[in-house]
Design a protein around this motif. Structure first.
Motif, short mmCIF file in Angstrom:
data_model
loop_
_atom_site.label_atom_id
_atom_site.label_comp_id
_atom_site.label_asym_id
_atom_site.label_seq_id
_atom_site.Cartn_x
_atom_site.Cartn_y
_atom_site.Cartn_z
N PRO B 77 0.81 -1.24 0.00
CA PRO B 77 0.00 0.00 0.00
C PRO B 77 0.84 1.28 0.00
O PRO B 77 0.47 2.26 -0.62
CB PRO B 77 -0.81 -0.12 1.29
N THR B 80 3.47 3.42 -3.49
CA THR B 80 3.26 4.53 -4.43
C THR B 80 2.91 5.81 -3.67
O THR B 80 2.70 5.78 -2.47
CB THR B 80 2.11 4.19 -5.40
N ASP B 82 0.14 7.73 -4.00
CA ASP B 82 -1.22 7.53 -3.47
C ASP B 82 -1.28 6.14 -2.89
O ASP B 82 -0.65 5.23 -3.40
CB ASP B 82 -2.26 7.64 -4.59
N ARG B 83 -2.08 5.99 -1.83
CA ARG B 83 -2.16 4.68 -1.21
C ARG B 83 -2.70 3.67 -2.20
O ARG B 83 -3.68 3.91 -2.89
CB ARG B 83 -3.06 4.73 0.02
N ASN B 84 -2.03 2.52 -2.25
CA ASN B 84 -2.41 1.46 -3.17
C ASN B 84 -3.30 0.48 -2.44
O ASN B 84 -3.01 0.12 -1.31
CB ASN B 84 -1.11 0.78 -3.61
N ARG B 85 -4.39 0.07 -3.06
CA ARG B 85 -5.28 -0.87 -2.40
C ARG B 85 -4.56 -2.21 -2.24
O ARG B 85 -4.06 -2.76 -3.22
CB ARG B 85 -6.56 -1.05 -3.21
N SER B 89 -4.70 -7.19 -7.90
CA SER B 89 -5.46 -6.37 -8.84
C SER B 89 -5.26 -6.95 -10.23
O SER B 89 -4.48 -7.88 -10.41
CB SER B 89 -4.95 -4.93 -8.79
N SER B 92 -1.54 -6.65 -11.08
CA SER B 92 -0.59 -7.54 -10.42
C SER B 92 -0.71 -8.97 -10.93
O SER B 92 0.26 -9.70 -11.01
CB SER B 92 -0.75 -7.47 -8.91
#
Lengths: 222, 238
Positions: B77, B80, B82-85, B89, B92
């Motif tokens: 998370p 990056t 911005d927070r990565n979920r 995904s 990935s």
């Protein structure tokens, strides 16, 4: 990969010979010999071997191993011996004398460590405890090293293991799968010594160094 | 455009056109695994851990002639801006599949029949070319785990920014550049195992870029090799 130290370290894909040569830890591609592992190079006239620093245990018939009983599933015990596949100890192979099933189940509860021989490898690995040395391991401590280091722990004509046993007054059993069982008052020191062997197996003068190390540790302990 | 990405052959971060970012590697970062390695190139950090060879589950995947491998690539998370979920995904899963194909060629699968090898790759910091760092880390971890390999794989990216060809895309060059090509290279056989591209370029440019990126991969390969040969120092300290 300097020659000064008396050994050469190679990485996978290193060209070892421009002709196909037999040996362990190497592969042949387009009539050239390459290394397969990260390890120490051992060259002789006809063979080229690479002794890996680490590899997973591959069972062979006749190996004496130390394993742990995982479960019972009639008619065999499932034994975990740190190899990719589990091994099986059939009730008929547990002992050379006749024993009732209930008695065996009492003795070999899940979690029991055993010293056994690999009797057969077909679609599954079968163990046998019919050899004289085979036994149930009670008490003591376990240590584990990479299977590639097992010959170093035993030493030339068992010199290393004899030396350790005499100095520390312990009883040691070494499984080909890299599991070591130690029983005795100084078991803690032996575990440390075995870890040291695992780290420094490739440097020459190993027995002397371990001998000195044990002397030092035994003095500190007293 | 006021702020040019390349000025007189020097890039935003002061590198030359064909210069790599700083390389760092650490061996056996995790003690509970068979082998693990950290590989970082600039601000991109990848940690690879290898489990196995082990029993194959689910059973129907088992192959009696060769090993099965599983690759899990995840971006953490905080990797990056911005927070990565967290979790898997679409991206990935795709990258995992791509890396799996690369590593299948490098590992001698026939040596380990009826087994499975799990390779987990975590991206701790993402600053372009994460899949390259992931492949580099994974190949080092596999070597440390004692898995038979044909050769180590090295991977590197290249791109085109403002009509100039550059090696090892980073930061703004990635987001504002025209083309980004990651490749995985097998130095032993001069083989290319991975080549992905988005953007448009001519054949001549691609040929030029390939030469450049192969040079970069060779540098990374030498670095990987050097790090692994120093394993003794690592063994003494741990």
């Amino acid at each position: 990969m300097e020659d000064e130290k008396g050994y050469i370290i190679v990485t996978p894909g290193t060209l070892l010979a421009t002709s196909p040569k037999t040996g362990n830890g190497t592969y042949i591609s387009e009539n050239k010999t390459y290394s397969k592992y990260l390890g120490i190079l051992k060259k002789s006239e006809s063979h080229i071997n690479v002794l890996p620093f680490k590899y997973s245990y591959r069972p062979m018939v006749g190996d004496r191993i130390i394993g742990r009983v995982k479960d019972f599933n009639y008619p065999f015990f499932i034994v975990n011996m740190t190899s990719p596949a589990p091994s099986f100890l059939y009730l008929s192979d547990v002992s050379s004398r006749f024993m009732e099933q209930e008695e065996l189940l009492q003795q070999y509860k899940p979690g029991t460590w055993i010293y056994a021989e690999i009797a057969e490898i077909s679609d599954r690995i079968k163990l046998s405890m019919k050899i004289n040395e085979a036994k149930k391991l009670e008490g003591g401590r376990m240590a584990s090293v990479s299977p590639s280091k097992v010959p170093r722990i035993i030493g030339k004509s068992a010199s290393m293991i004899k030396m350790i046993q005499e100095k520390t007054k312990t009883h040691i059993l070494v499984g080909q799968n890299g599991v070591v069982w130690i029983k005795g008052d100084n078991a803690g020191i032996v575990v440390k010594a075995i870890e040291k062997i695992g780290r420094e197996a490739h440097i020459s003068g190993l027995t002397d160094r371990i001998s000195k190390y044990l002397d030092g540790e035994l003095k500190n302990g007293k | 455009m006021e702020n040019k990405l390349i000025k007189d052959g020097v890039r935003l971060d002061g590198r030359k056109l064909d210069e790599l970012r700083e390389l760092k590697a650490e061996l056996n970062v995790s003690r509970s695994t068979e082998g693990s390695a950290m590989f970082s190139i600039g601000d991109t950090i990848a940690v690879a851990t290898v489990y196995g060879p082990m029993e194959v589950y689910p059973r129907f995947l088992e192959n009696s002639e060769k090993a099965v491998i599983e690759v899990n690539y995840t971006m953490l998370p905080f990797s990056t801006d911005d927070r990565n979920r967290p979790g898997f995904s679409r991206r990935s899963v795709e990258i995992s599949a791509v890396i799996k194909r690369v590593l299948e060629r490098a590992i001698i699968l026939e040596d380990l029949p009826k087994t499975k090898i799990i390779i987990n790759i975590e991206i701790l910091g993402a600053d372009a070319s994460t899949r390259c760092a992931a492949i580099n880390a994974a190949s080092m971890a596999l070597v440390l785990a004692g898995i038979p390999m044909r050769d180590m794989v090295s991977s590197c990216s290249a791109g085109k920014v403002e009509d100039t060809l550059i090696l090892d895309v980073a930061g703004k060059e990635d987001t504002e550049g025209d083309i980004d090509i990651p490749i995985a290279y097998f130095p032993l056989k001069d083989e290319i195992l991975l080549l992905q591209m988005d953007g448009i370029m001519t054949k001549e440019e691609l040929d030029k870029l390939m030469d450049m990126v192969k040079g970069g991969c060779k540098k990374i390969y030498d670095f990987q090799k050097e790090t692994l040969l120093n394993i003794e120092k690592d063994l003494e300290t741990k």
